[in-house]
Structures are given as C-alpha cells and as structure tokens.
Design a protein around this motif. Structure first.
Motif, short mmCIF file in Angstrom:
data_model
loop_
_atom_site.label_atom_id
_atom_site.label_comp_id
_atom_site.label_asym_id
_atom_site.label_seq_id
_atom_site.Cartn_x
_atom_site.Cartn_y
_atom_site.Cartn_z
N UNK A 12 0.82 -1.21 0.00
CA UNK A 12 0.00 0.00 0.00
C UNK A 12 0.85 1.26 0.00
N UNK A 13 1.93 1.26 0.74
CA UNK A 13 2.81 2.43 0.76
C UNK A 13 3.49 2.64 -0.59
N UNK A 14 3.82 1.55 -1.27
CA UNK A 14 4.43 1.68 -2.60
C UNK A 14 3.42 2.19 -3.62
N UNK A 15 2.15 1.77 -3.51
CA UNK A 15 1.15 2.25 -4.47
C UNK A 15 0.83 3.72 -4.25
N UNK A 16 1.11 4.24 -3.07
CA UNK A 16 0.91 5.66 -2.81
C UNK A 16 2.08 6.47 -3.34
N UNK A 17 3.29 5.96 -3.18
CA UNK A 17 4.46 6.76 -3.53
C UNK A 17 4.90 6.56 -4.97
N UNK A 18 5.80 5.66 -5.23
CA UNK A 18 6.41 5.58 -6.55
C UNK A 18 5.72 4.63 -7.52
N UNK A 19 4.68 3.96 -7.11
CA UNK A 19 3.91 3.12 -8.03
C UNK A 19 2.47 3.64 -8.13
N UNK A 20 2.34 4.95 -8.29
CA UNK A 20 1.02 5.56 -8.24
C UNK A 20 0.11 5.10 -9.38
N UNK A 21 0.68 4.56 -10.45
CA UNK A 21 -0.16 4.05 -11.53
C UNK A 21 -0.89 2.76 -11.11
N UNK A 22 -0.53 2.20 -9.96
CA UNK A 22 -1.23 1.04 -9.41
C UNK A 22 -2.17 1.44 -8.27
N UNK A 23 -2.59 2.69 -8.25
CA UNK A 23 -3.44 3.15 -7.14
C UNK A 23 -4.77 2.40 -7.08
#
Length: 137
Positions: A12-23
């Motif tokens: 979840x923290x990665x989807x917020x920061x540098x993988x925002x295209x996987x939000x």
C-alpha cells in the motif's frame, strides 16, 4: 499474521508513492480488507501482543494514506468508540523501539495526509486519544 500485515502495508505504501499508476490496486486491497477482514484487523489491533497491535495500526495508516476515498472507507468502518482503543496508549516496548503509542499517532496523522478536511475533523474528534476530544491521561 503480522508478516501478512507488514507485506500489505509495504504494498500500500508503494502504491501511494512511486507506483502511483497502481493506485487502483491499492484501493481494491483497502476495500477487500475493510469488507472481508475487519474482524481479523480488530482481533489483531486489540491483542495482547504489542507487535501485532503496532503492525495493525501501521497497516491502517497505510490504508488511510491511499487517499481521501480510502480514508473515508476506513473512517466509516472503524469503531472509534471501542472501549479498548484508549488502552493502546498504554502499550509500549521497554527497549525504546517504535511502540504502539507512536503507531497511534501515526494513524491519527494519516488522516491529515489523506487531504480531506471534513474527514480530518470527523476522525480527530472521534479518536479518544486526541486532546481535542478530552484528556485521555
């Protein structure tokens, strides 16, 4: 179970920061956790194990950090009036590591990060350990 919470928190923290295209993936994880596993989250949150409570609070913080929509979902499904919630402030480690109290503060601040002012006011007023709601000590 703690390892699963930590893995979900990291995703979840990665989807917020540098993988925002996987939000969208992050939002789906939050919805699945809220709709299907809320009892398990409560059991972990109010367990006697400090690591489990801390892991659960940090997972909840990551869920709220997904954005205003997920923060609203967490706020609407989370029981802020649970009688055991203020007891989390008394849990801590003796070695000076990050403890449950710090995770409680992180959870409260995650509503600030979500960016919805109305939700922030609603959540802060409901949290029993916030000074706005009275002195918990």
């Amino acid at each position: 179970m703690l390892l699963i919470f930590q893995a979900l928190e990291a995703i979840l923290l990665r989807t917020v920061s540098n993988l925002s295209h996987f939000s969208v993936v992050g939002m789906n994880i939050v919805k699945k956790l809220i709709n299907s596993y809320v009892k398990l989250i409560y059991a972990a949150l109010y367990s006697e194990n400090c690591k489990m409570s801390r892991g659960c609070l940090t997972l909840l913080s990551a869920m709220v950090a997904q954005g205003p929509d997920s923060a609203r979902d967490v706020c609407s499904h989370f029981d802020f009036n649970n009688k055991y919630l203020p007891g989390l402030l008394k849990k801590g480690f003796k070695k000076g590591r990050t403890d449950v109290r710090m995770a409680c503060i992180q959870f409260a601040l995650s509503f600030l990060v979500a960016g919805d002012n109305a939700l922030l006011a609603q959540a802060v007023l409901q949290l029993p350990f916030c000074p706005v709601n009275g002195d918990p000590w």
